[in-house]
Design an enzyme around this catalytic site. Structure first.
Site, PDB file in Angstrom:
ATOM      1  CB  THR A  54      -0.945   0.041   1.223  1.00  0.00           C
ATOM      2  OG1 THR A  54      -0.177  -0.038   2.424  1.00  0.00           O
ATOM      3  CG2 THR A  54      -1.946  -1.101   1.184  1.00  0.00           C
ATOM      4  CE1 TYR A  57      -4.524  -1.085  10.754  1.00  0.00           C
ATOM      5  CE2 TYR A  57      -6.248   0.021  12.004  1.00  0.00           C
ATOM      6  CZ  TYR A  57      -4.997   0.036  11.428  1.00  0.00           C
ATOM      7  OH  TYR A  57      -4.212   1.160  11.531  1.00  0.00           O
ATOM      8  NE  ARG A  65      -6.693   5.941   5.095  1.00  0.00           N
ATOM      9  CZ  ARG A  65      -5.527   5.791   5.719  1.00  0.00           C
ATOM     10  NH1 ARG A  65      -5.487   5.684   7.018  1.00  0.00           N
ATOM     11  NH2 ARG A  65      -4.424   5.751   5.037  1.00  0.00           N
TER      12      ARG A  65
HETATM   13  N1  UDP Z   1     -16.886   7.424   4.708  1.00  0.00           N
HETATM   14  C1  UDP Z   1     -17.852   8.011   3.927  1.00  0.00           C
HETATM   15  N2  UDP Z   1     -17.626   8.091   2.580  1.00  0.00           N
HETATM   16  C2  UDP Z   1     -16.510   7.655   1.985  1.00  0.00           C
HETATM   17  C3  UDP Z   1     -15.514   7.056   2.787  1.00  0.00           C
HETATM   18  C4  UDP Z   1     -15.739   6.955   4.147  1.00  0.00           C
HETATM   19  O1  UDP Z   1     -18.897   8.452   4.415  1.00  0.00           O
HETATM   20  O2  UDP Z   1     -16.393   7.777   0.741  1.00  0.00           O
HETATM   21  C5  UDP Z   1     -17.104   7.357   6.164  1.00  0.00           C
HETATM   22  C6  UDP Z   1     -16.902   5.988   6.789  1.00  0.00           C
HETATM   23  O3  UDP Z   1     -18.081   5.224   6.775  1.00  0.00           O
HETATM   24  C7  UDP Z   1     -16.498   6.358   8.224  1.00  0.00           C
HETATM   25  C8  UDP Z   1     -15.758   7.688   8.044  1.00  0.00           C
HETATM   26  O4  UDP Z   1     -16.147   8.195   6.769  1.00  0.00           O
HETATM   27  O5  UDP Z   1     -17.638   6.586   9.017  1.00  0.00           O
HETATM   28  C9  UDP Z   1     -14.256   7.560   8.089  1.00  0.00           C
HETATM   29  O6  UDP Z   1     -13.888   6.522   7.227  1.00  0.00           O
HETATM   30  P1  UDP Z   1     -12.387   6.169   6.880  1.00  0.00           P
HETATM   31  O7  UDP Z   1     -12.421   5.043   5.895  1.00  0.00           O
HETATM   32  O8  UDP Z   1     -11.667   7.393   6.480  1.00  0.00           O
HETATM   33  O9  UDP Z   1     -11.702   5.688   8.227  1.00  0.00           O
HETATM   34  P2  UDP Z   1     -12.182   5.067   9.622  1.00  0.00           P
HETATM   35  O10 UDP Z   1     -12.197   6.232  10.541  1.00  0.00           O
HETATM   36  O11 UDP Z   1     -13.545   4.456   9.490  1.00  0.00           O
HETATM   37  O12 UDP Z   1     -11.144   4.077   9.917  1.00  0.00           O
END
Ligand code: UDP
Length: 317
Positions: free
Chosen positions: A36, A146, A187
């Site tokens: 990655t 994870y 993300r």
């Molecule tokens: N999320 C979202 N749209 C996206 C990607 C992520 O709404 O296109 C939301 C996801 O469901 C989570 C938050 O954004 O609630 C943060 O997601 P991320 O994958 O960045 O990291 P996490 O904090 O969940 O590890």
């Protein structure tokens, strides 16, 4: 000056750490499987004689010639999309990779810093999260690969400290953003910013009332280096407590990019934490650290970064 190994050194955080360590006079070996991570993240460091990039998967036996003073163990897929696609590898790097890196630290008499995560708190029942909270993790859920690997990594790190007297540090990293995140890593900010810059709809998951608290990468690196050089052994949360809903974040990205993109809803991923905010009282007290970069500034820099990648793409770079 210290000689330092950064596993995951070609990743988002790893590359920023390598840069900061070099600027403090360390010799740095970045070790990365490039699964990655990307060599381009450290391309600007390659000409530095004090820097070396080694393409290697840390789940295998680890050997480094010569002395080592510090090991920062940052190798791991870290985006939910990545670790859902690579569940076994995520478990292996968090468990076997941490074991190998600790073994190397013991052999070299090096100080060891583990990159842990706010995910050890799972979908937290305590808010904001203090280091004394033990968490609410679903061990057999899709994110468990994870979360549990990182929890095991913390347990193993403390065991090496207690049983072997190894100098260890544990940082619990909360959501961090900035240049060199992978555009397609899934993300929330890379997604929103790239969607906005392409004029595509921003995809919010669920009702977007879930919260996150986002820390700009320079602040995170400063906190990690303070922890590394301090004497505090127990885990320390490093993150920015400025909490926002995902809907609020989508609106900020729309405003900051000036896009005409709409917001569309997608299903909420399984076990997605509903809230997340670090309590950073411990970091303030033992490290004298706190974040300085407001989201408006960090977002601007991150948007500029992704915009420059698109310009390069347009030039066929
Ligand atoms: N999320 C979202 N749209 C996206 C990607 C992520 O709404 O296109 C939301 C996801 O469901 C989570 C938050 O954004 O609630 C943060 O997601 P991320 O994958 O960045 O990291 P996490 O904090 O969940 O590890």
């Amino acid at each position: 000056m210290p000689r330092t190994l950064v596993t995951g050194g070609a990743g988002f955080l790893g590359s920023h750490l390598c840069e900061a360590l070099l600027s403090r006079g360390h010799s740095v070996i970045a070790m990365d499987s490039l699964l990655t991570g990307a060599a381009s993240n450290v391309g600007h460091l390659i000409a530095n004689p004090k820097f070396e990039l080694v393409d290697y998967d840390v789940t295998n036996y680890l050997h480094v010639d010569g002395e080592l003073d510090r090991i920062l163990h940052f190798a791991s897929p870290a985006s939910p999309v990545d670790y859902l696609e690579m569940p076994i590898h995520t478990l292996k790097v968090g468990a076997l990779g941490t074991h190998k890196a600790l073994g190397l630290a013991k052999a070299k008499g090096a100080r060891f810093l583990l990159a842990s995560t706010s995910e050890v708190y799972g979908d937290p029942l305590e808010h904001p999260q203090t280091e004394s909270y033990w968490g609410n993790v679903n061990p057999i859920g899709v994110r468990g690969v994870y979360d549990e690997a990182k929890r095991f990594g913390e347990a193993l790190t403390m065991a090496y400290h207690r049983a072997h007297g190894l100098e260890t540090r544990i940082v619990r990293i909360f959501n961090t953003y900035g240049p060199r995140m992978r555009a397609g890593d899934g993300r929330v900010l890379p997604n929103f910013i790239n969607q906005a810059l392409r004029g595509e709809p921003l995809t919010v998951y669920g009702d977007a009332s879930q919260t996150r608290s986002l820390c700009y990468v320079d602040d995170l690196v400063a906190g990690i280096l303070a922890l590394l050089e301090g004497d505090f052994v127990e885990p320390v949360n490093i993150g920015n407590p400025d909490e926002i809903t995902i809907m609020g974040l989508a609106e900020e990205v729309i405003a900051a990019t000036g896009t005409k993109s709409e917001i569309v809803t997608r299903p909420l991923p399984e076990d997605d934490p509903k809230v997340r905010q670090p309590n950073i009282a411990r970091a303030r007290e033992v490290l004298g650290w706190e974040p300085k970069v407001p989201r408006s500034v960090g977002l601007g820099r991150t948007i500029d970064y992704f915009r420059s990648l698109m310009t390069d793409e347009g030039k066929g770079a």
